[in-house]
Write a protein that holds these residues in place. Structure first.
Motif, PDB file in Angstrom:
ATOM      1  N   VAL A 144       0.863  -1.180   0.000  1.00  0.00           N
ATOM      2  CA  VAL A 144       0.000   0.000   0.000  1.00  0.00           C
ATOM      3  C   VAL A 144       0.899   1.230   0.000  1.00  0.00           C
ATOM      4  CG1 VAL A 144      -1.742   1.328   1.238  1.00  0.00           C
ATOM      5  CG2 VAL A 144      -1.865  -1.162   1.226  1.00  0.00           C
ATOM      6  N   LEU A 145       0.805   2.038  -1.041  1.00  0.00           N
ATOM      7  CA  LEU A 145       1.651   3.218  -1.155  1.00  0.00           C
ATOM      8  C   LEU A 145       1.198   4.312  -0.197  1.00  0.00           C
ATOM      9  CD1 LEU A 145       2.061   3.416  -5.030  1.00  0.00           C
ATOM     10  CD2 LEU A 145       3.828   2.827  -3.370  1.00  0.00           C
ATOM     11  N   THR A 146       2.171   4.997   0.400  1.00  0.00           N
ATOM     12  CA  THR A 146       1.911   6.174   1.211  1.00  0.00           C
ATOM     13  C   THR A 146       2.831   7.286   0.697  1.00  0.00           C
ATOM     14  OG1 THR A 146       3.603   5.589   2.853  1.00  0.00           O
ATOM     15  CG2 THR A 146       1.360   4.790   3.246  1.00  0.00           C
ATOM     16  N   ASP A 147       2.574   8.503   1.088  1.00  0.00           N
ATOM     17  CA  ASP A 147       3.428   9.616   0.672  1.00  0.00           C
ATOM     18  C   ASP A 147       3.659  10.517   1.871  1.00  0.00           C
ATOM     19  OD1 ASP A 147       4.988  11.033  -1.161  1.00  0.00           O
ATOM     20  OD2 ASP A 147       3.337  12.371  -1.684  1.00  0.00           O
ATOM     21  N   ILE A 148       4.377   9.974   2.856  1.00  0.00           N
ATOM     22  CA  ILE A 148       4.639  10.693   4.097  1.00  0.00           C
ATOM     23  C   ILE A 148       6.031  11.303   3.982  1.00  0.00           C
ATOM     24  CG2 ILE A 148       4.764  10.526   6.609  1.00  0.00           C
ATOM     25  CD1 ILE A 148       3.044   7.837   6.095  1.00  0.00           C
ATOM     26  N   GLY A 149       6.067  12.543   3.537  1.00  0.00           N
ATOM     27  CA  GLY A 149       7.325  13.212   3.266  1.00  0.00           C
ATOM     28  C   GLY A 149       7.950  13.848   4.490  1.00  0.00           C
ATOM     29  N   TYR A 150       9.093  14.470   4.275  1.00  0.00           N
ATOM     30  CA  TYR A 150       9.878  15.016   5.385  1.00  0.00           C
ATOM     31  C   TYR A 150       9.112  16.085   6.168  1.00  0.00           C
ATOM     32  CZ  TYR A 150      13.819  16.990   7.950  1.00  0.00           C
ATOM     33  OH  TYR A 150      14.654  17.440   8.946  1.00  0.00           O
ATOM     34  N   SER A 151       8.322  16.888   5.486  1.00  0.00           N
ATOM     35  CA  SER A 151       7.590  17.951   6.164  1.00  0.00           C
ATOM     36  C   SER A 151       6.506  17.406   7.092  1.00  0.00           C
ATOM     37  CB  SER A 151       6.969  18.908   5.145  1.00  0.00           C
ATOM     38  OG  SER A 151       6.017  18.233   4.342  1.00  0.00           O
ATOM     39  N   LYS A 152       6.071  16.177   6.858  1.00  0.00           N
ATOM     40  CA  LYS A 152       5.023  15.554   7.675  1.00  0.00           C
ATOM     41  C   LYS A 152       5.595  14.591   8.714  1.00  0.00           C
ATOM     42  CE  LYS A 152       2.097  15.266   3.514  1.00  0.00           C
ATOM     43  NZ  LYS A 152       1.397  14.299   2.614  1.00  0.00           N
ATOM     44  N   MET A 153       6.910  14.424   8.712  1.00  0.00           N
ATOM     45  CA  MET A 153       7.524  13.322   9.445  1.00  0.00           C
ATOM     46  C   MET A 153       7.354  13.422  10.955  1.00  0.00           C
ATOM     47  SD  MET A 153       8.809  10.441   8.849  1.00  0.00           S
ATOM     48  CE  MET A 153       8.907  10.748   7.071  1.00  0.00           C
ATOM     49  N   ASN A 154       7.554  14.603  11.530  1.00  0.00           N
ATOM     50  CA  ASN A 154       7.479  14.717  12.985  1.00  0.00           C
ATOM     51  C   ASN A 154       6.116  14.295  13.523  1.00  0.00           C
ATOM     52  OD1 ASN A 154      10.107  15.631  13.184  1.00  0.00           O
ATOM     53  ND2 ASN A 154       9.551  17.795  13.254  1.00  0.00           N
ATOM     54  N   ASP A 155       5.057  14.764  12.885  1.00  0.00           N
ATOM     55  CA  ASP A 155       3.712  14.412  13.335  1.00  0.00           C
ATOM     56  C   ASP A 155       3.428  12.928  13.130  1.00  0.00           C
ATOM     57  OD1 ASP A 155       3.243  17.023  14.063  1.00  0.00           O
ATOM     58  OD2 ASP A 155       2.123  17.528  12.237  1.00  0.00           O
TER      59      ASP A 155
END
Length: 318
Positions: free
Chosen positions: A287-298
């Motif tokens: 299952v593909l996700t797109d959790i990039g660096y800007s969203k990483m902390n949360d």
């Protein structure tokens, strides 16, 4: 003399500054190394190989995959921050491994030591039985488990793993008592199901692709039915709030500059959108996700909270 030196210094700094500013935009300018902290052939390797086929098309440079297995990934993760932070060495990273391992004991790193820059997919947990099993549906298995507490045995990939957490969650959601039997990896746990050593398995959905018709998937822990298995219901459809699996992504040494962290995240995100990559991943049960660096902390904070609760259920912590 002083004025001449000062003028030369200003000119030099002016020449350097634009080059530094452009470094992330121009990156990479040579081949990169992609370390997989497991043996070849597993889900981490397969997904990285699919990425590898697209890396040069996106960046103009190749990525070379190396393996550094040991201690369920901990051996490599404990050494990540000792590697150069120039962006040219990246490493595969997994959750819940990188949360549960430090909670369980000293493994040479802490969750907060690691710098994931992108989580690009997860492999959902799923319940499997042998093709000839008496359990045709999840309802059949639940009914049997209610009538025979503890007798339903689930093979899974290791203790304190996503499979283990899913089995604990299933017991709670279905109000049943089952027995989880940990094995040393996906392969051995699937073999246990196929050989009848256990009545069922909490394995990753990708196992359904590799095993063909030899196993039956009863339910999958995804938000929606998987393209590779359109006839398999989700747990949510069946009334159980179980969604998740093993998340996989890319991490860099902590010394890597912010602009390079973002650039690598952007590369992975672009690969995630390429049609051939999407087709391979979805056909494989990922299952593909797109959790990039800007969203990483949360994202990481939410997973740490979730897995810490799971660790209490597993008895890792009180």
């Amino acid at each position: 003399m002083k004025r001449t030196v000062a003028t030369a210094l200003v000119a030099l700094l002016g020449a350097i500054a634009p080059a530094a500013a452009q470094s992330a935009a121009d990156f990479p300018t040579k081949p990169m190394t992609y370390i997989i902290p497991f043996n070849a052939g597993g889900e981490s390797d397969i997904s990285a190989r699919y990425q590898q086929a697209e890396w040069e098309a996106v960046t103009g440079q190749q990525v070379v995959i190396q393996y550094q297995p040991g201690a369920g990934g901990a051996q490599a993760w404990s050494q990540l921050n000792s590697l150069p932070g120039d962006g040219y060495t990246i490493m595969g990273i997994n959750m819940p491994h990188t949360v549960l391992q430090p909670l369980a004991g000293s493994v040479g790193y802490k969750t907060e030591d690691l710098v994931p820059v992108h989580y690009f997919h997860y492999t959902p947990d799923a319940i499997f039985v042998r093709a000839e099993s008496q359990f045709k549906t999840l309802a059949d298995l639940v009914d049997y488990a209610k009538a025979n507490p503890g007798l339903v045995t689930f093979a899974g990939s290791g203790s304190n793993s996503s499979n283990n957490l899913a089995a604990i969650r299933f017991n709670t959601e279905a109000d049943v008592k089952t027995t989880y039997v940990p094995f040393s990896g996906t392969g051995p746990s699937v073999t246990a199901v196929l050989g009848g050593s256990t009545m069922a398995g909490f394995n990753y959905a990708t196992s359904g692709v590799t095993q063909g018709d030899a196993m039956r998937m009863l339910a999958v822990a995804a938000d929606e039915r998987l393209p590779a298995f359109p006839d398999v219901p989700t747990f949510k459809e069946l009334g159980y709030n179980i969604v998740g699996g093993a998340y996989r992504g890319v991490a860099v040494p902590a010394s890597t500059p912010e602009d390079l962290r973002q650039r690598i995240s952007d590369i992975v995100s672009e690969i995630n959108k390429r049609p051939d990559f999407v087709q391979k991943m979805e056909s494989g049960g990922f299952v593909l996700t797109d959790i990039g660096y800007s969203k990483m902390n949360d994202f990481v904070a939410a997973r740490v909270e979730e897995y810490t609760e799971g660790a209490k259920a597993l008895g890792i912590i009180k």
